[in-house]
Enzyme design. Structure first.
Site, PDB file in Angstrom:
ATOM      1  N   HIS A 173       0.698  -1.170   0.187  1.00  0.00           N
ATOM      2  CA  HIS A 173      -0.030   0.105   0.046  1.00  0.00           C
ATOM      3  C   HIS A 173       1.028   1.420  -0.015  1.00  0.00           C
ATOM      4  CE1 HIS A 173      -3.586   2.572   1.068  1.00  0.00           C
ATOM      5  NE2 HIS A 173      -4.259   1.355   0.704  1.00  0.00           N
ATOM      6  N   GLU A 297      -2.045  -0.357  -5.969  1.00  0.00           N
ATOM      7  CA  GLU A 297      -2.468  -1.599  -5.153  1.00  0.00           C
ATOM      8  C   GLU A 297      -2.658  -2.876  -6.367  1.00  0.00           C
ATOM      9  OE1 GLU A 297      -5.368  -0.976  -2.098  1.00  0.00           O
ATOM     10  OE2 GLU A 297      -5.042   1.411  -2.378  1.00  0.00           O
TER      11      GLU A 297
END
Length: 328
Positions: A173, A297
């Site tokens: 992330h 992501e």
């Protein structure tokens, strides 16, 4: 090539350490064993990603900055996974839904081992997540690695295996800004389709073409142009917070600033882009504001309902996610 680490604290009777990887050109990647987190990426001494002010801040409150988020990144509608005639219930920690694995892998202290060759500086991190933790079935062993080579490419991989049927959809992330603000960067994305979402942030109508929408990055476009558009989906999520389905052409994404360029390659079927819509210079992340960074992501996209077949792992099936970040 060089590796080193320093201890900066303790949590849950385990040492918290910052590991430094450096190549022969002076590029540096700093990794925390808290959450197998990418803390900094320095190119020409300039940080390419969003970082908190100091390593000890990362474990003070959950922030997702650079963390290896799991067991599942993103939301599961109603926290339910249906397989066969059985419905497995996960904790509801995001209103009526489950998000980011509960007390996720990004909040755990991982074991680590740095290593070095004449071609790469590397750190391997491992974590054991027991059966039933966050109500996920299966004892899960995770192995993450960061490897920096002399081509200024940082290679990230995450492998895992469970001893029971389970669901697994982790993600790194990291928020990228290339030393500037994501709003001002240019993006090219090899995705012809994206997933519109409902007010909870979950897909609700299948794929739609990016053509004619703010989500069309097939040709290089300034990110800010999408963020300030009148697109209903942008307004609903207060910015970009959407899965893009990759079309298989390489690279998956290219991000560029005035001085730097990032090329992203992955074996994931989708990239969920999030432009830090919620950051507001408050709390531990007081140095970060809205649209300062953007995530890529690499994962399977969130499901509309409780059919999670795409992210289901059979007992002892090996999972491997690979992401390469090449900096110029």
């Amino acid at each position: 090539m060089k590796t080193s680490f320093v201890k900066y604290g303790r949590k849950n009777k385990k040492d918290l350490c910052e590991i430094t990887l450096e190549n022969d050109h002076g590029m540096v990647a700093k990794v925390l064993n808290y959450g197998a987190t990418l803390e900094k990426v320095l190119v020409d001494s300039e940080n390419m990603i969003l970082s908190l002010k100091k390593p000890a801040d990362y474990s003070k409150e959950r922030n997702f900055l650079g963390g290896s988020v799991g067991r599942i990144a993103g939301r599961v509608r109603a926290g339910q996974w249906k397989h066969g005639n059985e419905i497995h219930q996960l904790p509801l920690n995001d209103g009526e839904n489950h998000i980011h694995g509960g007390v996720g892998t990004d909040m755990q202290v991982w074991n680590f081992r740095p290593s070095c060759t004449d071609k790469a500086a590397r750190v391997d991190l491992t974590l054991f997540d027991p059966d039933g933790h966050n109500d996920y079935p299966g004892n899960l062993k995770l192995h993450a690695s960061y490897e920096l080579d002399n081509d200024n490419t940082l290679h990230y991989s995450l492998e895992a295996v469970s001893d029971k049927l389970t669901i697994f959809n982790p993600v790194n992330h990291t928020y990228f800004n290339l030393g500037e603000r994501a709003e001002d960067l240019n993006l090219q994305l090899n995705a012809d389709y994206y997933l519109p979402v409902d007010k909870s942030g979950l897909p609700d109508r299948g794929m739609e073409q990016v053509a004619g929408t703010a989500f069309d990055f097939r040709k290089t476009k300034r990110i800010g142009d999408a963020l300030t558009s009148d697109d209903a989906q942008i307004k609903l999520r207060n910015g970009i917070d959407h899965p893009f389905i990759l079309n298989g052409n390489n690279p998956a994404a290219t991000l560029s600033s005035r001085k730097h360029k990032l090329t992203v390659r992955t074996n994931a079927p989708a990239l969920v882009l999030y432009a830090g819509n919620h950051f507001n210079h408050i709390g531990i992340a007081s140095n970060i504001g809205q649209y300062d960074g953007i995530t890529f992501e690499a994962q399977c996209p969130p499901a509309e309902g409780n059919d999670l077949g795409q992210i289901t792992l059979l007992p002892f099936e090996k999972f491997k996610r690979v992401v390469n970040w090449e900096f110029e």
